[in-house]
Design a protein around this motif. Structure first.
Motif, short mmCIF file in Angstrom:
data_model
loop_
_atom_site.label_atom_id
_atom_site.label_comp_id
_atom_site.label_asym_id
_atom_site.label_seq_id
_atom_site.Cartn_x
_atom_site.Cartn_y
_atom_site.Cartn_z
N ALA A 122 -8.63 -12.37 -2.73
CA ALA A 122 -7.34 -11.75 -3.06
C ALA A 122 -7.26 -12.00 -4.78
O ALA A 122 -6.60 -11.05 -5.37
CB ALA A 122 -6.10 -12.35 -2.64
N ASP A 132 -4.56 -8.86 -6.55
CA ASP A 132 -3.40 -8.48 -5.77
C ASP A 132 -2.38 -9.59 -5.67
O ASP A 132 -2.80 -10.27 -4.93
CB ASP A 132 -4.04 -8.01 -4.57
CG ASP A 132 -3.14 -7.21 -3.60
OD1 ASP A 132 -1.84 -7.77 -3.66
OD2 ASP A 132 -3.41 -6.26 -2.86
N ASN A 155 0.68 -9.65 -4.45
CA ASN A 155 1.27 -9.95 -3.11
C ASN A 155 0.11 -10.61 -2.19
O ASN A 155 0.62 -11.48 -1.18
CB ASN A 155 1.78 -8.54 -2.49
CG ASN A 155 3.03 -8.00 -3.31
OD1 ASN A 155 3.91 -8.82 -3.69
ND2 ASN A 155 2.86 -6.69 -3.57
#
Length: 476
Positions: A271, A276, A278
């Motif tokens: 991630a 990203d 979120n």
């Protein structure tokens, strides 16, 4: 020697609410009487009866921060008490929300406290709250949002103007809904009492603020807001592992969860690479879940809980940052790292060998990086990257010439040497290989898309052509 300082509470109301004993003391005293502030309902009435006071209101105008105001008041009182006994009168009760009194108690034992009604009783009456339900009393001028217990009734005093109210509003909105009703009570318990309820976002729009204003913030009941509170997560994990909870969670052990912690950690790394936010929130939550499960297992077995975990890391951060929490001076990041390593070595005296601290469970490339960093501290390294590159060539030659039984070891030597090259170039071998893995996956998937039939039906030259096309597309 300091003469006695008699600290008197003036209560929260007018003269008729002042206890007779305090009224008699103030009327009959021959001692000098000092007021923290004359801005109090009872003071004007006492002055009308001919009583004389010395107010410290002028000190407020000399300082930008309350710490300076209170410090000068205390110093002045102690200086006056050297020559004679004195009386110091404060609003409310002397031991409720009175920083100057606490400072006096810390600096001299020759203090006599004469009580007065605090603002708490009329405050609870004004907002209709039973304090047995649990409440917090905090100071708006030193408010920290992380201290607020959103499940309890919250009283915040000294909201004396719109600037303070504005700062308070911004902090409260970090954890409370914008529409959350708050109540402002001014001059609680007096005939001038004013009670105003507004949404939180309008807190600094109220114009009746004064030094007698207290803000009441009711508890949060919205479960979606409570779910953001650490206490809720702790309760959830306890319920999952408790009686009537989840069979899977109940069966887990520290050992069974090891693979899940590794998986969640790598998903978080992915991630981060994707940038990203979120997804990072989700994956950080999954890592935190693993921490909470291990902590709950520790509690269930009677050995430790999450507070021990938090306390351990808090103690470590304070201990290993003496340049922040102590009086050590550093000039660079290198100094910080040196201090960290020295303190760490003192904490773990049982490690007698340089490589004792290398993490056994880490991925192989990452472990190689740790080894090389440690041995470099004692000078076991080449002067330049050229030596490391020569070592790579040497190891490749040895792999080419090695018998089958020795090839695995020779391949490991090549990887170890390549990791060392990365160290000289300030590149992580672990990250480099992960990046190459991701790149290969992208290009191979594109090969599959470009092919007009299954790859197994293509010749190596045809596959190679598709690979080159995929590579060119990515670079263009």
């Amino acid at each position: 020697m300091t003469h006695q300082i008699t600290v008197v509470g003036l209560g929260v109301g007018e003269l008729e609410q002042l206890p007779y004993g305090i009224y008699k003391l103030l009327k009959e005293t021959k001692q000098p009487v000092y007021l923290r502030t004359a801005d109090h309902p009872v003071v004007s009435e006492l002055m009308a009866e001919g009583m004389k006071f010395t107010s410290f209101d002028f000190i407020y105008e000399k300082h930008d921060q309350f710490e300076g105001v209170y410090g000068e008041i205390v110093a002045t009182l102690l200086e006056q008490a050297v020559t004679e006994p004195i009386i110091y009168a404060v609003p409310g009760h002397p031991l409720v929300a009175e920083s100057t009194v606490q400072q006096l108690l810390a600096q001299t034992e020759n203090i006599n406290i004469v009580g007065g009604q605090s603002f708490l009783d009329p405050m609870f009456a004004a907002v209709g709250v039973d304090p047995i339900e649990g409440f917090q009393l905090l100071d708006a001028t030193a408010f920290e949002i992380d201290e607020a217990q959103i499940r309890q009734h919250l009283l915040i005093g000294q909201v004396y103007d719109q600037l303070v109210a504005g700062d308070l509003k911004v902090m409260l909105m970090e954890r409370y809904p914008d529409e959350h009703d708050v109540t402002l009570v001014t001059a609680a318990g007096t005939s001038q009492q004013q009670v105003t309820t507004v949404p939180l976002y309008e807190l600094d729009h109220v114009t009746t603020l004064s030094n007698l204003t207290t803000v009441y913030v009711p508890p949060v009941t919205d479960q979606t807001i409570l779910n953001r509170d650490f206490t809720t997560l702790k309760q959830i994990i306890a319920r999952l592992r408790g009686e009537g909870g989840c069979p899977w969670d109940q069966e887990q052990t520290h050992e069974s969860l090891k693979k899940h912690l590794i998986e969640e950690s790598y998903e978080l790394l992915e991630a981060i690479d994707l940038q990203d936010d979120n997804l990072m929130i989700e994956e950080l939550g999954d890592v935190l879940l693993q921490v909470m499960l291990h902590a709950q297992i520790g509690l269930d077995e009677g050995y430790f809980d999450v507070r021990d975990v938090i306390g351990s890391v808090s103690d470590k951060m304070i201990r290993r940052h003496p340049h922040v929490f102590g009086d050590v001076t550093v000039d660079s990041t290198a100094d910080v790292v040196t201090n960290w390593q020295d303190i760490k070595a003192q904490e773990k005296p049982e490690r007698i060998h340089l490589l004792d601290g290398v993490t056994k469970g880490a991925p192989a490339l990452m472990r190689a990086e740790q080894i090389q960093k440690k041995v470099a501290k004692v000078g076991f390294e080449w002067d330049t990257v050229a030596g490391a590159l020569d070592k790579v060539r040497e190891e490749i030659q040895e792999l080419q010439e090695a018998p089958a039984a020795e090839r695995l070891g020779e391949l490991g030597d090549i990887l170890f040497s390549l990791t060392l090259v990365g160290k000289y170039m300030e590149l992580s071998a672990e990250e480099a290989l992960q990046q190459t893995n991701d790149k290969f996956i992208r290009r191979f998937r594109r090969m599959e898309q470009l092919a007009d039939r299954p790859l197994t039906e293509l010749s190596l030259s045809e596959q190679d052509a598709l690979w080159n096309q995929s590579k060119q597309e990515e670079q263009s």
